[in-house]
Design a protein around this motif. Structure first.
Motif, mmCIF file in Angstrom:
data_model
loop_
_atom_site.group_PDB
_atom_site.id
_atom_site.type_symbol
_atom_site.label_atom_id
_atom_site.label_comp_id
_atom_site.label_asym_id
_atom_site.label_seq_id
_atom_site.Cartn_x
_atom_site.Cartn_y
_atom_site.Cartn_z
ATOM 1 N N VAL A 1 0.936 -1.136 0.006
ATOM 2 C CA VAL A 1 -0.124 -0.082 -0.083
ATOM 3 C C VAL A 1 1.020 1.381 -0.017
ATOM 4 C CG1 VAL A 1 -1.656 1.192 1.277
ATOM 5 C CG2 VAL A 1 -1.903 -1.139 1.195
ATOM 6 N N GLN A 2 0.657 2.129 -1.136
ATOM 7 C CA GLN A 2 1.260 3.438 -0.966
ATOM 8 C C GLN A 2 0.352 4.531 -0.276
ATOM 9 O OE1 GLN A 2 1.169 1.468 -4.131
ATOM 10 N NE2 GLN A 2 2.814 0.453 -3.097
ATOM 11 N N LEU A 3 0.965 5.381 0.429
ATOM 12 C CA LEU A 3 0.353 6.555 1.031
ATOM 13 C C LEU A 3 1.066 7.836 0.777
ATOM 14 C CD1 LEU A 3 -0.385 4.629 4.584
ATOM 15 C CD2 LEU A 3 -1.925 4.684 2.607
ATOM 16 N N ALA B 1 -3.795 9.916 0.589
ATOM 17 C CA ALA B 1 -4.308 9.110 -0.561
ATOM 18 C C ALA B 1 -3.385 7.759 -0.420
ATOM 19 C CB ALA B 1 -4.087 10.112 -1.744
ATOM 20 N N ALA B 2 -4.304 6.609 -0.822
ATOM 21 C CA ALA B 2 -3.771 5.421 -0.924
ATOM 22 C C ALA B 2 -3.782 4.682 -2.210
ATOM 23 C CB ALA B 2 -4.405 4.688 0.162
ATOM 24 N N SER B 3 -2.895 4.006 -2.484
ATOM 25 C CA SER B 3 -2.929 2.992 -3.894
ATOM 26 C C SER B 3 -2.460 2.021 -3.322
ATOM 27 C CB SER B 3 -2.168 3.834 -5.034
ATOM 28 O OG SER B 3 -0.915 4.193 -4.606
ATOM 29 N N GLY B 4 -2.550 0.775 -4.525
ATOM 30 C CA GLY B 4 -1.942 -0.500 -4.234
ATOM 31 C C GLY B 4 -3.139 -1.451 -3.755
ATOM 32 N N ARG B 5 -3.301 -1.735 -2.692
ATOM 33 C CA ARG B 5 -4.175 -2.923 -2.531
ATOM 34 C C ARG B 5 -5.363 -2.312 -2.162
ATOM 35 N NH1 ARG B 5 -1.516 -7.364 0.114
ATOM 36 N NH2 ARG B 5 0.363 -7.719 -1.107
#
Length: 123
Positions: A2-4, A23-27
Motif C-alpha cells: 500500500v502506498q500512502l 491518498a492510498a494506492s495499491g491494495r
C-alpha cells in the motif's frame, strides 16, 4: 503493498484549521484501518486518530472534539479535519495503514507509512 501520500500541511495561526489528506494506492483501500500519527522534534511518534474499515473512529484524548477523521473509499482517501489548532499540535503528521480490527495505538502495529506532512501552528 500500500502506498500512502499525505498532503495538506502548512503554517496556520493558533485557533485556525487545516485539513490533511492521505491518498492510498495499491491494495484494496477498504480492507485497511487508516491512522494518523504525529512526531515533533526529539519526541516519540504519537497516535492521533484512526478509522476502521466500518468507518468507526478513535481519537487520542488530546485531539478529541477538535479533530475529525473520515474516509472516502470511493476516492481511496482519508481526511483529517483539524480545528482549533494549538501550538502543541505542531508536528510532522504521518498516515499509516494496517489490517487489524482492534484499535492499535503503537506505530509498530502499522505496516505501511506515508512520508509525512509538516503542520506548524504559530502563536
Amino acid at each position: 503493498q500500500v502506498q500512502l501520500v499525505e498532503s495538506g500541511g502548512g503554517l496556520v495561526q493558533a485557533g485556525g484549521s487545516l485539513r490533511l489528506s492521505c491518498a492510498a494506492s495499491g491494495r484494496t483501500f477498504s480492507d485497511y484501518t487508516l491512522a494518523w500519527f504525529r512526531q515533533a522534534p526529539g519526541r516519540e511518534r504519537q497516535f492521533v486518530a484512526a478509522v476502521r474499515t466500518d468507518s468507526e473512529t478513535f481519537y487520542h484524548n488530546a485531539v478529541k472534539g477538535r479533530f475529525t477523521l473520515s474516509r472516502d473509499n470511493g476516492n481511496n482517501t482519508v481526511y483529517l479535519q483539524m480545528n482549533s489548532l494549538k501550538p502543541e499540535d505542531s508536528s510532522i503528521y504521518y498516515c499509516a495503514a494496517n489490517q487489524r480490527w482492534l484499535w492499535m495505538l503503537s506505530p509498530s502495529s502499522y505496516d505501511y507509512w506515508g512520508q509525512g506532512t509538516q503542520v506548524t501552528v504559530s502563536t
